[in-house]
Design a protein around this motif. Structure first.
Motif, PDB file in Angstrom:
ATOM      1  N   ALA A  54      23.879  16.287 -15.621  1.00 11.75           N
ATOM      2  CA  ALA A  54      22.641  16.962 -15.203  1.00 11.75           C
ATOM      3  C   ALA A  54      21.479  16.579 -16.126  1.00 11.75           C
ATOM      4  CB  ALA A  54      22.854  18.477 -15.228  1.00 11.75           C
ATOM      5  N   TYR A  55      21.736  16.559 -17.428  1.00  8.70           N
ATOM      6  CA  TYR A  55      20.664  16.238 -18.376  1.00  8.70           C
ATOM      7  C   TYR A  55      20.254  14.765 -18.243  1.00  8.70           C
ATOM      8  CZ  TYR A  55      21.837  20.673 -20.752  1.00  8.70           C
ATOM      9  OH  TYR A  55      22.086  21.980 -21.054  1.00  8.70           O
ATOM     10  N   ALA A  56      21.237  13.895 -17.965  1.00 10.89           N
ATOM     11  CA  ALA A  56      20.934  12.472 -17.794  1.00 10.89           C
ATOM     12  C   ALA A  56      20.033  12.274 -16.573  1.00 10.89           C
ATOM     13  CB  ALA A  56      22.222  11.671 -17.639  1.00 10.89           C
ATOM     14  N   ALA A  57      20.375  12.962 -15.492  1.00 15.56           N
ATOM     15  CA  ALA A  57      19.557  12.845 -14.275  1.00 15.56           C
ATOM     16  C   ALA A  57      18.153  13.393 -14.548  1.00 15.56           C
ATOM     17  CB  ALA A  57      20.216  13.608 -13.127  1.00 15.56           C
ATOM     18  N   TRP A  58      18.085  14.496 -15.273  1.00 19.29           N
ATOM     19  CA  TRP A  58      16.789  15.097 -15.623  1.00 19.29           C
ATOM     20  C   TRP A  58      15.953  14.112 -16.447  1.00 19.29           C
ATOM     21  CZ3 TRP A  58      15.128  16.078 -20.666  1.00 19.29           C
ATOM     22  CH2 TRP A  58      13.942  16.801 -20.779  1.00 19.29           C
ATOM     23  N   ALA A  59      16.592  13.481 -17.473  1.00 17.23           N
ATOM     24  CA  ALA A  59      15.871  12.533 -18.342  1.00 17.23           C
ATOM     25  C   ALA A  59      15.397  11.321 -17.538  1.00 17.23           C
ATOM     26  CB  ALA A  59      16.765  12.093 -19.500  1.00 17.23           C
ATOM     27  N   HIS A  92      27.827   9.480 -22.345  1.00 13.56           N
ATOM     28  CA  HIS A  92      28.580  10.625 -22.856  1.00 13.56           C
ATOM     29  C   HIS A  92      29.235  11.432 -21.754  1.00 13.56           C
ATOM     30  CE1 HIS A  92      28.295  10.312 -27.113  1.00 13.56           C
ATOM     31  NE2 HIS A  92      27.251   9.559 -26.836  1.00 13.56           N
ATOM     32  N   GLU A  93      28.640  11.377 -20.601  1.00 18.12           N
ATOM     33  CA  GLU A  93      29.273  12.043 -19.457  1.00 18.12           C
ATOM     34  C   GLU A  93      30.655  11.399 -19.212  1.00 18.12           C
ATOM     35  OE1 GLU A  93      28.329  10.572 -15.767  1.00 18.12           O
ATOM     36  OE2 GLU A  93      29.898  11.836 -14.940  1.00 18.12           O
ATOM     37  N   ASN A  94      30.690  10.067 -19.305  1.00 13.59           N
ATOM     38  CA  ASN A  94      31.961   9.339 -19.133  1.00 13.59           C
ATOM     39  C   ASN A  94      32.980   9.743 -20.178  1.00 13.59           C
ATOM     40  OD1 ASN A  94      32.100   7.722 -16.946  1.00 13.59           O
ATOM     41  ND2 ASN A  94      30.989   6.027 -17.901  1.00 13.59           N
ATOM     42  N   GLU A  95      32.517   9.908 -21.410  1.00 17.28           N
ATOM     43  CA  GLU A  95      33.433  10.308 -22.494  1.00 17.28           C
ATOM     44  C   GLU A  95      34.065  11.653 -22.173  1.00 17.28           C
ATOM     45  OE1 GLU A  95      32.676  10.155 -26.547  1.00 17.28           O
ATOM     46  OE2 GLU A  95      31.913   8.099 -26.530  1.00 17.28           O
ATOM     47  N   GLU A  96      33.253  12.579 -21.657  1.00 18.76           N
ATOM     48  CA  GLU A  96      33.774  13.914 -21.336  1.00 18.76           C
ATOM     49  C   GLU A  96      34.818  13.843 -20.230  1.00 18.76           C
ATOM     50  OE1 GLU A  96      33.290  16.140 -23.325  1.00 18.76           O
ATOM     51  OE2 GLU A  96      31.385  15.750 -24.291  1.00 18.76           O
ATOM     52  N   ARG A  97      34.592  12.951 -19.261  1.00 20.33           N
ATOM     53  CA  ARG A  97      35.598  12.799 -18.200  1.00 20.33           C
ATOM     54  C   ARG A  97      36.900  12.235 -18.781  1.00 20.33           C
ATOM     55  NH1 ARG A  97      33.343  14.714 -13.934  1.00 20.33           N
ATOM     56  NH2 ARG A  97      31.148  14.249 -13.612  1.00 20.33           N
ATOM     57  N   ASN A  98      36.767  11.351 -19.759  1.00 19.03           N
ATOM     58  CA  ASN A  98      37.971  10.846 -20.430  1.00 19.03           C
ATOM     59  C   ASN A  98      38.696  11.984 -21.154  1.00 19.03           C
ATOM     60  OD1 ASN A  98      37.753   8.201 -19.619  1.00 19.03           O
ATOM     61  ND2 ASN A  98      36.539   7.581 -21.389  1.00 19.03           N
ATOM     62  N   HIS A  99      37.934  12.875 -21.765  1.00 15.31           N
ATOM     63  CA  HIS A  99      38.557  14.021 -22.450  1.00 15.31           C
ATOM     64  C   HIS A  99      39.318  14.884 -21.431  1.00 15.31           C
ATOM     65  CE1 HIS A  99      35.203  13.803 -25.742  1.00 15.31           C
ATOM     66  NE2 HIS A  99      36.018  12.760 -25.746  1.00 15.31           N
ATOM     67  N   MET A 100      38.683  15.109 -20.293  1.00 19.26           N
ATOM     68  CA  MET A 100      39.335  15.885 -19.230  1.00 19.26           C
ATOM     69  C   MET A 100      40.681  15.250 -18.852  1.00 19.26           C
ATOM     70  SD  MET A 100      38.046  16.247 -15.292  1.00 19.26           S
ATOM     71  CE  MET A 100      38.470  14.522 -15.004  1.00 19.26           C
ATOM     72  N   ILE A 151      34.487  23.717 -11.228  1.00 19.04           N
ATOM     73  CA  ILE A 151      33.760  23.424 -12.472  1.00 19.04           C
ATOM     74  C   ILE A 151      32.497  24.295 -12.495  1.00 19.04           C
ATOM     75  CG2 ILE A 151      32.626  21.619 -13.836  1.00 19.04           C
ATOM     76  CD1 ILE A 151      34.281  19.574 -12.148  1.00 19.04           C
ATOM     77  N   PRO A 152      32.296  25.055 -13.588  1.00 23.97           N
ATOM     78  CA  PRO A 152      31.089  25.896 -13.637  1.00 23.97           C
ATOM     79  C   PRO A 152      29.797  25.071 -13.574  1.00 23.97           C
ATOM     80  CG  PRO A 152      32.628  26.467 -15.398  1.00 23.97           C
ATOM     81  CD  PRO A 152      33.133  25.204 -14.777  1.00 23.97           C
ATOM     82  N   ASP A 153      28.775  25.697 -13.094  1.00 26.68           N
ATOM     83  CA  ASP A 153      27.438  25.100 -12.997  1.00 26.68           C
ATOM     84  C   ASP A 153      26.955  24.661 -14.392  1.00 26.68           C
ATOM     85  OD1 ASP A 153      24.348  25.496 -12.977  1.00 26.68           O
ATOM     86  OD2 ASP A 153      24.959  25.382 -10.871  1.00 26.68           O
ATOM     87  N   PRO A 154      26.289  23.506 -14.513  1.00 23.17           N
ATOM     88  CA  PRO A 154      25.811  23.087 -15.837  1.00 23.17           C
ATOM     89  C   PRO A 154      24.672  23.949 -16.377  1.00 23.17           C
ATOM     90  CG  PRO A 154      25.083  21.546 -14.158  1.00 23.17           C
ATOM     91  CD  PRO A 154      26.020  22.494 -13.473  1.00 23.17           C
ATOM     92  N   GLY A 155      24.124  24.815 -15.573  1.00 22.57           N
ATOM     93  CA  GLY A 155      23.035  25.680 -16.060  1.00 22.57           C
ATOM     94  C   GLY A 155      21.679  25.018 -15.904  1.00 22.57           C
TER      95      GLY A 155
END
Ligand code: FEO
Length: 183
Positions: free
Chosen positions: A30-35, A50-58, A77-81
């Protein structure tokens, strides 16, 4: 014969953390799209990576639960806010979300220790190190925006920051990896 090697408590916590990592990915997405919408493509590129890294963590949590013979529960998945209000606010929110994630990781470490589940304790050490890196990276982001002027950063400072982040490596250097030759 029951081949499940995880307690119900730890299986639940690990499943929740799996969803938590997916949530972290949504936040970065969400923040990447916003930026990107704001024209900060370098910052967007950094956040998309970093979004990709988080998916790897998942995926690491998912695989671990499976390999220990427990049940994977994929849930919503909860809303990113809300989106950030500025680049300064964006980096503050990234830092906050990483600190909250570290606290969740530490709770699972504590639980595995209490249960003497050393396999899970060992697995979680990868995340303890990873969170140290992610917090270091987030602190470096805060340092960069502070140098650029924080909330009052002007267009040319933000332009330089945007270009800088395009080339910023994904991993921060940890204190234990520093040498006299390479401080
Ligand atoms: Fe997977 Fe940034 O924590």
């Amino acid at each position: 014969m029951d081949s499940n090697r995880l307690s119900a408590t730890l299986a639940k916590a690990l499943n929740e953390q799996m969803t938590g990592e997916a949530h972290n990915a949504q936040i970065y997405l969400a923040y990447a799209a916003w930026a990107s919408e704001k024209g900060y493509d370098g910052i967007a590129n950094f956040l998309f990576r970093h979004e990709n890294e988080e998916r790897n963590h998942m995926m690491k949590f998912l695989e671990y639960i499976l390999k220990r013979g427990a049940k994977v529960v994929v849930s919503a998945i909860p809303d990113p806010g809300p989106n950030p209000t500025s680049i300064n606010n964006c980096f503050e929110k990234v830092f906050q979300s990483e600190v909250e994630n570290t606290e969740r990781i530490y709770r699972i470490v504590e639980m595995s220790m209490a249960e003497k589940d050393w396999a899970t304790w060992n697995f979680m050490q990868w995340f303890v190190k990873e969170q140290t890196e992610e917090e270091t990276l987030a602190i470096e982001l805060l340092d960069k925006i502070k140098v650029a002027g924080g909330e009052a950063a002007n267009d040319s400072a933000l332009y330089a920051l945007d270009r800088d982040l395009q080339a910023t490596p994904d991993d921060a250097i940890l204190a234990q990896d520093v040498t006299v030759e390479k401080p």
